[in-house]
Design an enzyme around this catalytic site. Sequence first.
Site, PDB file in Angstrom:
ATOM      1  CG  HIS A 113      -6.279  -1.922   0.216  1.00 49.50           C
ATOM      2  ND1 HIS A 113      -5.019  -1.565  -1.769  1.00 49.50           N
ATOM      3  CD2 HIS A 113      -4.985  -1.074   1.147  1.00 49.50           C
ATOM      4  CE1 HIS A 113      -4.272  -0.908  -0.500  1.00 49.50           C
ATOM      5  NE2 HIS A 113      -4.199  -0.293   0.759  1.00 49.50           N
TER       6      HIS A 113
ATOM      7  CB  SER B 193      -0.687  -0.015   1.026  1.00 52.63           C
ATOM      8  OG  SER B 193      -1.963   0.500   1.064  1.00 52.63           O
TER       9      SER B 193
ATOM     10  CG  ASP C  75      -6.330  -2.906  -3.656  1.00 54.08           C
ATOM     11  OD1 ASP C  75      -7.523  -1.174  -3.150  1.00 54.08           O
ATOM     12  OD2 ASP C  75      -5.942  -2.985  -3.369  1.00 54.08           O
TER      13      ASP C  75
END
Length: 448
Positions: free
Chosen positions: A420, A305, A391
């Site tokens: 995610h 991320s 995501d």
Amino acid sequence: MLPSIRVRMSVVCAVACLVAVPLAQTRQPFSRIAVTVTPDRADWTYQPGEPVTFRIDVVRDGHQVAGTAVKYGVGPEMLPPVTETTVTVGAAPLTVAGGTMKAPGFLRLVATAVVDGRTYRGVGTAGFAPERIQPTQVNPPDFDSFWEGERARLAKLPIDAKWTPLPDYGTADVDCSQVNLQNVGLTAGASRLYGILCMPRAPGKYPAILSVPGAGVRPYRGLPDIAARGLITFQIGIHGIPVIQPQEVYDSLAQGGLSGYPTFGLDSRERYYYRRVYTGTLRANDFLTSLPQWDGRNLAVTGGSQGGALAIVTAGLDRRVTRLAAYYPALSDVTGYLSQRAGGWPHMFRAADGPAAHRDDAKIKTTQYYDVVNFARRVTAPGLYSWGFNDETCPPTSMYSAYNVITAPKRLILARDTGHRSTQEQVDDVHDWLADELTGRGRPSAVR
């Protein structure tokens, strides 16, 4: 006295059992309810102009929940749906003609259903020639000179490493310490960078891994399990604060002074919050490569991320990096929304997030110097990348925008139906690859 006590206890137990049995018999069993959305091709991938059909399942314990109303919308990911409707599911899954896309990108169906008073949500995303997606972000002509200037500023500051041993964090084979280093500040002064260093106890020379963090404010424990494989690991924070404080300290900062930090100073490339963060990753590498236990050759960087973004940024800025592994990188092609398509986290230009407060020329210009896309163009180290099509934090359009401009050897691990997050298999594959590549042990590299 003892026999009478035993009698009374037996009576109490018997009564308790009599009471407990009816309660257990009347309790409703727990059912697993889920809404799933699946494109009709096994690889979820199409060419522009080819139609996609989505299947919607509303299941309780693996069986369709007939008679349930399902609301769904279809459109480009992260944008308002182009079509939206409500239908009732029967005994079989719903099939929905999702249409197509004329250009490379991702088409997403989001479905919701209410079962027993609770709302359940499912997402399915079809990719259209994702390998052909190109970034919208501008590559400014003075990008390299700007970051050369930042490197020069950093080089003027001694590392000034300060160690705090953490015996409770280590293992029989690994020593751990909190280490803080001198880093550039957002003003003329200096700041500090904190992280957890884990090193094998046995004498020797070892490869090193820099672990860069996802978004948020939190403490860290280091990576002793990976260090036990014969690696030096340094897991850093980005906020210039110690990383071994009680959780409530970080919770207070996340809700207070650091709330919204990804857009702090966005109107100036010199004052933007990530300026000190990006130089901090270079300072962490300065420290790792200064250790007498480093093998002098092998240096990797990894994260997910925000950490996926920082992994690519670090590799793009620092030729000492020999391998990189990035999960679902954020901060990628953030200007996508300005071209009517998905942009990367933190979505500062997404109109749906407010009155487009960040859509001014100065802020857009600043992102040119911090967007992962422009660091990806400069990566030379072989890399392993991983994400999913579903995501909704780091949209795949934004991640492919960065991945497709990387010219270094690369491989992409897809877990298409994930959002995610990472599966354990993804994490294991990445850790195994890093250990094998850096130590020269195990199977040959799959990135060539």
